[in-house]
Design a protein around this motif. Structure first.
Motif, mmCIF file in Angstrom:
data_model
loop_
_atom_site.group_PDB
_atom_site.id
_atom_site.type_symbol
_atom_site.label_atom_id
_atom_site.label_comp_id
_atom_site.label_asym_id
_atom_site.label_seq_id
_atom_site.Cartn_x
_atom_site.Cartn_y
_atom_site.Cartn_z
ATOM 1 N N TYR A 118 67.048 14.720 -10.733
ATOM 2 C CA TYR A 118 66.865 16.116 -10.334
ATOM 3 C C TYR A 118 68.240 16.777 -10.354
ATOM 4 C CZ TYR A 118 63.374 13.093 -8.220
ATOM 5 O OH TYR A 118 62.471 12.091 -8.019
ATOM 6 N N ILE A 119 68.378 17.826 -11.149
ATOM 7 C CA ILE A 119 69.689 18.421 -11.395
ATOM 8 C C ILE A 119 69.775 19.822 -10.789
ATOM 9 C CG2 ILE A 119 71.330 19.146 -13.172
ATOM 10 C CD1 ILE A 119 70.921 16.126 -13.009
ATOM 11 N N LEU A 120 70.891 20.081 -10.118
ATOM 12 C CA LEU A 120 71.223 21.421 -9.655
ATOM 13 C C LEU A 120 72.186 22.048 -10.662
ATOM 14 C CD1 LEU A 120 71.783 20.510 -5.910
ATOM 15 C CD2 LEU A 120 69.952 21.982 -6.786
ATOM 16 N N GLY A 121 72.086 23.344 -10.854
ATOM 17 C CA GLY A 121 72.863 24.006 -11.891
ATOM 18 C C GLY A 121 74.336 24.112 -11.575
ATOM 19 N N VAL A 134 70.590 19.239 -22.195
ATOM 20 C CA VAL A 134 70.661 17.860 -21.725
ATOM 21 C C VAL A 134 69.468 17.545 -20.830
ATOM 22 C CG1 VAL A 134 72.034 16.156 -20.474
ATOM 23 C CG2 VAL A 134 73.167 17.892 -21.877
ATOM 24 N N THR A 135 69.202 18.408 -19.869
ATOM 25 C CA THR A 135 68.059 18.159 -18.982
ATOM 26 C C THR A 135 66.739 18.273 -19.740
ATOM 27 O OG1 THR A 135 68.155 20.477 -18.253
ATOM 28 C CG2 THR A 135 69.269 18.850 -16.893
ATOM 29 N N GLU A 136 66.688 19.128 -20.746
ATOM 30 C CA GLU A 136 65.481 19.207 -21.569
ATOM 31 C C GLU A 136 65.270 17.903 -22.340
ATOM 32 O OE1 GLU A 136 63.112 21.842 -22.041
ATOM 33 O OE2 GLU A 136 64.062 22.492 -20.182
ATOM 34 N N LYS A 137 66.352 17.354 -22.883
ATOM 35 C CA LYS A 137 66.241 16.114 -23.662
ATOM 36 C C LYS A 137 65.648 14.984 -22.830
ATOM 37 C CE LYS A 137 70.018 13.714 -24.549
ATOM 38 N NZ LYS A 137 71.294 13.259 -25.173
ATOM 39 N N TYR A 138 66.062 14.909 -21.570
ATOM 40 C CA TYR A 138 65.575 13.844 -20.702
ATOM 41 C C TYR A 138 64.342 14.257 -19.894
ATOM 42 C CZ TYR A 138 69.837 11.344 -21.865
ATOM 43 O OH TYR A 138 70.842 10.692 -22.550
ATOM 44 N N LEU A 152 69.335 32.662 -21.612
ATOM 45 C CA LEU A 152 68.964 31.321 -21.170
ATOM 46 C C LEU A 152 67.457 31.123 -21.177
ATOM 47 C CD1 LEU A 152 71.392 30.883 -18.138
ATOM 48 C CD2 LEU A 152 71.247 29.330 -20.093
ATOM 49 N N PHE A 153 66.735 32.214 -21.023
ATOM 50 C CA PHE A 153 65.285 32.115 -20.848
ATOM 51 C C PHE A 153 64.524 32.523 -22.103
ATOM 52 C CE2 PHE A 153 67.624 33.128 -17.009
ATOM 53 C CZ PHE A 153 67.389 31.969 -16.284
ATOM 54 N N THR A 154 65.207 32.445 -23.229
ATOM 55 C CA THR A 154 64.571 32.783 -24.506
ATOM 56 C C THR A 154 64.489 31.573 -25.431
ATOM 57 O OG1 THR A 154 66.679 33.428 -25.536
ATOM 58 C CG2 THR A 154 65.444 35.143 -24.353
ATOM 59 N N HIS A 155 64.873 30.400 -24.943
ATOM 60 C CA HIS A 155 64.910 29.200 -25.782
ATOM 61 C C HIS A 155 63.703 28.288 -25.578
ATOM 62 C CE1 HIS A 155 69.021 30.057 -27.050
ATOM 63 N NE2 HIS A 155 69.311 30.308 -25.791
#
Length: 449
Positions: A118-121, A134-138, A152-155
């Motif tokens: 669980y990652i915080l920005g 990175v977080t998307e990959k995992y 950031l919210f268009t990908h």
């Protein structure tokens, strides 16, 4: 597969397969070890890369302080309830040195070596943009409060969630206020002129785009559209144009360093502009450091301690601000508040998911609909928080006064700014109550978002 008919002549191959299987088993076991650390000893560990050195170090500290206050408070209240078990909360973090490549590298390390799920920005849109892939990959959830760039919210990221408003909203309300007051003075929108000076980064470009979009919508002119130098250490060339073209508003977005620069050089050069609109006033401490020169500046903010928000963890926004000040010895900037709120999103999601499975936690985050001291949080399909509003305040008498939106406003905008010849040090400057509230001085220091 080795069949019965080939077994005799294929024994070397069989031995190789056994060795490969053994190696795979060892590798799998090695991968399992750090994953147990996620909830080892009844503790859930969140991970973060934060800027403790480099150009974003001050706001990086704001971010980390916000995370740590949330963790401390959750544990004081008994921890996190997940199904039938209760866990303590912890955070593991590394210094990303204010660089995108280092941030992405460290989050990869948190995931693959430390077993964090669980990652915080981080602090800033640029670092968030580097870490999100990175977080998307995992396929691990990241909740952030300091990456506001709307690109950031268009990908199509499925695991990225942001508790804050996107950066194009920071100074839109300043443009609207300018239009309203110009109209009250009998001026046509087409006669109203805006000057813009921004740092060349994603966040500031987005702030600029929001200003330009609203200026166009309202029929105003953008007469100066400049980039600040990379070091954000001089804006004299822009101010020379301001003297010549006499715009009605000068909007500057250069993070906290840019806010400090604008206040200082506008005063030094006695630039007369009806409205000076900035970002990052609170973290730059413009009212504390420049009590006379910062007077009448208007500032976009994600949060204010005078807002009527509250939750079960911290109480009211004002309660949060007091707790933060007691813990860290400085006023709570919005960068810290939104960081704390990011932790609360995870806490709420763990409880509703009744599981520590990252995909189940991600789905619970996506379904978030909660109220916090920072404001309401509800994510759209892109991961943006669509439930809260920005605020705009103006430095008046050495204090931040909310002037927009109207439902939160505690003071009326002073427009136009008085001439420099009529200004003196604010009477309350030396006695101001700190904090970017409806009645406080600026807070925090540093640069970035």
């Amino acid at each position: 597969m080795i069949t019965k008919g080939t077994r005799r002549r294929a024994w070397p191959r069989r031995a190789a397969l056994i060795a490969t299987a053994a190696a795979a088993a060892i590798f799998a076991a090695a991968r399992m070890l750090p994953s147990r650390a996620v909830a080892a000893g009844d503790t859930i560990t969140l991970g973060a890369a934060v800027s403790l050195t480099g150009k974003y170090s001050t706001n990086g500290k704001n971010t980390l302080d916000g995370y740590q206050l949330a963790v401390k408070r959750i544990n004081e209240l008994g921890g996190v309830k997940v199904g039938e078990r209760t866990y303590r909360l912890a955070i593991k973090y590394y210094d990303d040195e204010s660089t995108s490549a280092r941030g992405a590298q460290l989050v990869e390390r948190l995931i693959t070596q430390d077993g964090i799920k669980y990652i915080l920005g981080p602090y800033s849109s640029g670092l968030t943009k580097a870490i999100a892939p990175v977080t998307e990959k995992y396929q691990l959830p990241m909740v952030e409060g300091n990456g506001a760039d709307r690109s950031l919210f268009t990908h199509g990221f499925r695991y990225l969630f942001a508790v804050l408003n996107t950066s194009d909203h920071y100074l839109r309300s300043a443009v609207t206020l300018l239009a309203d007051h110009a109209k009250d003075l009998g001026r046509k929108p087409s006669d109203v002129k805006i000057a813009i000076a921004i740092e060349n980064d994603d966040f500031s470009q987005d702030v600029r785009d929001g200003i330009v979009e609203d200026a166009k919508r309202l029929g105003m002119q953008v007469v100066i559209d400049d980039k600040l130098p990379p070091e954000v250490n001089d804006m004299s060339s822009t101010l020379t144009k301001v003297k010549a073209l006499r715009p009605d508003m000068l909007a500057v977005s250069g993070h906290a360093k840019g806010a400090t620069l604008a206040v200082r050089q506008v005063a030094e050069q006695q630039i007369q502009v009806p409205m000076l609109a900035l970002t990052h006033c609170d973290s730059a401490q413009i009212a504390e450091k420049f009590p006379r020169d910062a007077e009448y500046a208007v500032c976009g903010s994600q949060w204010d301690e005078g807002l009527a928000y509250s939750d079960k963890w911290f109480g009211s926004a004002h309660d949060y601000a007091e707790r933060f000040k007691k813990e860290f010895g400085y006023e709570a900037p919005y960068q810290a508040a939104e960081s704390t709120a990011s932790v609360l999103v995870f806490v709420d999601a763990f409880t509703r998911a009744k599981s520590l499975d990252p995909k189940k936690v991600r789905d619970a985050i996506a379904a978030t609909d909660m109220m916090t001291f920072f404001g309401p949080i509800k994510f759209d399909e892109t991961g943006k928080n669509v439930a809260k509003s920005m605020v705009l305040y103006q430095v008046q008498g050495g204090q931040y006064k909310v002037v927009a939106p109207e439902r939160w406003a505690r003071s009326k905008l002073i427009f136009p700014m008085p001439p420099w010849s009529e200004r003196g040090a604010p009477a309350s400057a030396s006695h101001a109550t700190p904090g970017p509230t409806g009645s406080g001085t600026a807070s925090g220091t540093g640069s970035g978002r």
